[in-house]
Motif scaffolding. Structure first.
Motif, mmCIF file in Angstrom:
data_model
loop_
_atom_site.group_PDB
_atom_site.id
_atom_site.type_symbol
_atom_site.label_atom_id
_atom_site.label_comp_id
_atom_site.label_asym_id
_atom_site.label_seq_id
_atom_site.Cartn_x
_atom_site.Cartn_y
_atom_site.Cartn_z
ATOM 1 N N THR A 1 0.175 8.500 -16.944
ATOM 2 C CA THR A 1 -0.953 7.488 -16.845
ATOM 3 C C THR A 1 -0.718 6.738 -15.302
ATOM 4 O OG1 THR A 1 -1.481 7.325 -19.065
ATOM 5 C CG2 THR A 1 -1.848 5.345 -17.736
ATOM 6 N N ILE A 2 -1.729 6.513 -14.820
ATOM 7 C CA ILE A 2 -1.612 5.839 -13.451
ATOM 8 C C ILE A 2 -2.451 5.192 -13.071
ATOM 9 C CG2 ILE A 2 -2.467 8.050 -12.226
ATOM 10 C CD1 ILE A 2 0.079 7.915 -10.276
ATOM 11 N N VAL A 3 -2.214 4.114 -11.836
ATOM 12 C CA VAL A 3 -3.385 3.616 -11.258
ATOM 13 C C VAL A 3 -2.920 3.656 -9.756
ATOM 14 C CG1 VAL A 3 -4.342 1.072 -10.979
ATOM 15 C CG2 VAL A 3 -3.742 2.004 -13.327
ATOM 16 N N ILE A 4 -4.061 4.066 -8.903
ATOM 17 C CA ILE A 4 -4.084 4.072 -7.552
ATOM 18 C C ILE A 4 -4.868 2.850 -6.814
ATOM 19 C CG2 ILE A 4 -4.268 5.717 -5.487
ATOM 20 C CD1 ILE A 4 -2.304 6.787 -7.737
ATOM 21 N N THR A 5 -4.415 2.331 -5.774
ATOM 22 C CA THR A 5 -5.109 1.230 -5.090
ATOM 23 C C THR A 5 -6.177 2.248 -4.267
ATOM 24 O OG1 THR A 5 -3.532 1.333 -3.116
ATOM 25 C CG2 THR A 5 -2.777 0.113 -5.196
ATOM 26 N N PRO A 6 -6.882 1.301 -3.726
ATOM 27 C CA PRO A 6 -8.011 1.846 -2.791
ATOM 28 C C PRO A 6 -7.501 2.262 -1.431
ATOM 29 C CG PRO A 6 -8.603 -0.280 -3.543
ATOM 30 C CD PRO A 6 -7.317 -0.082 -3.908
ATOM 31 N N ASN A 7 -6.403 2.080 -0.983
ATOM 32 C CA ASN A 7 -5.865 2.788 0.051
ATOM 33 C C ASN A 7 -4.762 4.015 -0.396
ATOM 34 O OD1 ASN A 7 -3.575 1.415 -0.881
ATOM 35 N ND2 ASN A 7 -3.468 0.212 1.216
ATOM 36 N N GLY A 8 -4.703 4.341 -1.769
ATOM 37 C CA GLY A 8 -3.983 5.479 -1.950
ATOM 38 C C GLY A 8 -2.566 5.309 -2.558
ATOM 39 N N ARG A 9 -2.287 4.017 -2.597
ATOM 40 C CA ARG A 9 -0.817 3.844 -3.057
ATOM 41 C C ARG A 9 -0.823 3.667 -4.590
ATOM 42 N NH1 ARG A 9 0.884 -1.321 0.871
ATOM 43 N NH2 ARG A 9 0.843 -0.011 2.938
ATOM 44 N N ILE A 10 0.291 3.902 -5.375
ATOM 45 C CA ILE A 10 0.560 3.899 -6.664
ATOM 46 C C ILE A 10 0.811 2.399 -7.039
ATOM 47 C CG2 ILE A 10 1.955 4.824 -8.687
ATOM 48 C CD1 ILE A 10 2.468 7.238 -6.809
ATOM 49 N N ALA A 11 -0.143 1.882 -7.827
ATOM 50 C CA ALA A 11 0.125 0.425 -8.349
ATOM 51 C C ALA A 11 0.993 0.645 -9.556
ATOM 52 C CB ALA A 11 -1.251 -0.246 -8.545
ATOM 53 N N GLY A 12 1.064 1.566 -10.418
ATOM 54 C CA GLY A 12 1.809 1.692 -11.628
ATOM 55 C C GLY A 12 1.722 2.875 -12.301
ATOM 56 N N ARG A 13 2.396 3.318 -13.063
ATOM 57 C CA ARG A 13 2.563 4.723 -13.800
ATOM 58 C C ARG A 13 3.477 4.508 -14.938
ATOM 59 N NH1 ARG A 13 4.209 8.665 -9.192
ATOM 60 N NH2 ARG A 13 3.104 9.926 -10.498
#
Length: 286
Positions: A226-238
Motif C-alpha cells: 500500500t503506497i501513496v505518491i506525491t504529485p511529483n512522484g515521490r513516495i509519501a508513505g507505504r
C-alpha cells in the motif's frame, strides 16, 4: 493538508471476516484523526474460483459487508472508499468489479466500474488469472468527485497499466487518483511502484493505492505495498509487501493503515513549476 487513512487487508471468501477486518481499520482511522478511509480492491471477498466469486456476489442493498461499512461511516462520520463486487444489470453469469465512495452519512455517493480486466498467464512459473471469465468490464471513465482531499478520480488495479484513463481524469479536474488493487506478487515486484510513480508524474496528481496483501486461499497471494505518491512522484508513505510467497500463511496478516497528509498546495506547485502543455495539434487526444 487533510489526513487520509489508506488500508491494507487480506480478504478471504468470508464476507463477515472481511467486514471485521475493515471495521478494525475504521477504528484505527478514527483514532488517527483521518478524514476518510481508502480500502483495497475486492475488500468484500476474494474467492478461490470464478464460480465461487459469482456465487458470493450480492447487490449492495443486500450485502452485509457494504451495509456494515455504511453503518460504520455514518456512526463515525467517516467517508469510506472501498472496492467490492456487484451483480450485473441485467443479471448474468458475470459480475462487476466496482469502487464505491460511501459518504460520511453512509450513502453511496459515487461508483466506478473497472475498465481493464486482469487476464494474466504466467505459467509454468506463475499463476493464471483470467478476470474476464467472470467479470464484466466497465465502459466509461467517471468524472472526478469532490472530497475533503480535492477532486478524486477512480480507477482500479489493472487500469494502472494504461495511462489514458489517468490522463483523462486529470483533464476532467482530478487532484487525486485512486488505484485500489490486488496485485500478484510477480507483477507487484516488477511493476507496482514504477507504474504508480509514472501515473503521478504524468498527471501531477496525488496517487493513493490501497492494496490487498498476503495469502487469501490456497491459490491466491497478493503483493501488498500500500503506497501513496506525491504529485511529483515521490513516495509519501507505504506499508509492507510480500517478500516470499512460500513463507505466507493463509489469512495470517493483520489489517493495517497508512496515514498521509494530502496537501493540495503540492498539486498547484508542481503544475506551476512544470506545466505540461500537451501538443494536441500534432497527436490525437486520448
Amino acid at each position: 493538508m487533510v489526513l487520509a487513512a489508506i488500508g491494507q487487508i487480506c480478504s478471504s471468501a468470508s464476507l463477515s471476516h472481511n467486514l471485521a477486518q475493515c471495521q478494525k481499520l475504521v477504528q484505527k482511522a478514527v483514532a488517527a484523526g483521518a478524514k476518510a478511509l481508502f480500502l483495497p480492491e475486492a475488500s468484500d471477498y476474494i474467492a478461490s474460483s470464478p464460480a465461487e466469486s459469482v456465487e458470493l456476489c450480492q447487490d449492495v442493498s443486500e450485502s452485509p459487508f457494504v451495509q456494515g461499512l455504511q453503518e460504520a461511516a455514518q456512526e463515525n462520520s467517516l467517508p469510506i472508499n472501498v472496492g467490492i463486487h456487484e451483480p450485473t444489470n441485467p443479471p448474468s453469469k458475470r459480475i462487476r468489479n466496482t469502487l464505491i465512495w460511501i459518504d460520511h452519512k453512509g450513502n453511496i455517493a459515487h461508483r466506478y466500474q473497472k475498465l481493464h480486466l486482469f487476464d494474466l498467464d504466467l505459467r509454468p512459473t506463475g499463476p493464471r488469472l483470467k478476470e474476464s471469465d467472470s467479470t464484466e468490464p466497465g465502459n466509461e471513465i467517471v468524472e472526478p468527485y469532490s472530497t475533503p482531499f480535492g477532486r478524486v478520480g477512480s480507477l482500479i488495479c489493472f487500469d494502472l497499466r494504461f495511462p489514458e484513463p489517468a490522463l483523462r481524469l486529470r483533464r476532467l479536474g482530478a487532484d487525486v487518483l485512486l488505484y485500489p488493487s490486488a496485485f500478484t506478487v510477480p507483477t507487484g515486484k516488477l511493476h507496482w511502484e514504477i507504474l504508480l510513480r509514472c501515473r503521478a508524474i504524468e498527471t501531477q496528481c496525488w496517487v493513493i493505492a490501497s492494496a490487498q496483501c498476503g495469502k487469501h486461499n490456497g491459490r491466491r497471494v497478493s503483493y501488498g505495498d500500500t503506497i501513496v505518491i506525491t504529485p511529483n512522484g515521490r513516495i509519501a508513505g507505504r506499508l509492507e509487501h510480500v517478500e516470499n510467497v512460500e513463507d505466507e500463511k493463509e489469512q495470517a496478516r493483520e489489517p493495517d493503515i497508512l496515514t498521509v497528509d494530502i496537501d493540495l498546495e503540492a498539486v498547484k506547485q508542481v503544475r506551476h513549476s512544470i506545466p505540461l502543455q500537451r501538443r494536441t495539434d500534432v497527436y490525437r487526444e486520448v
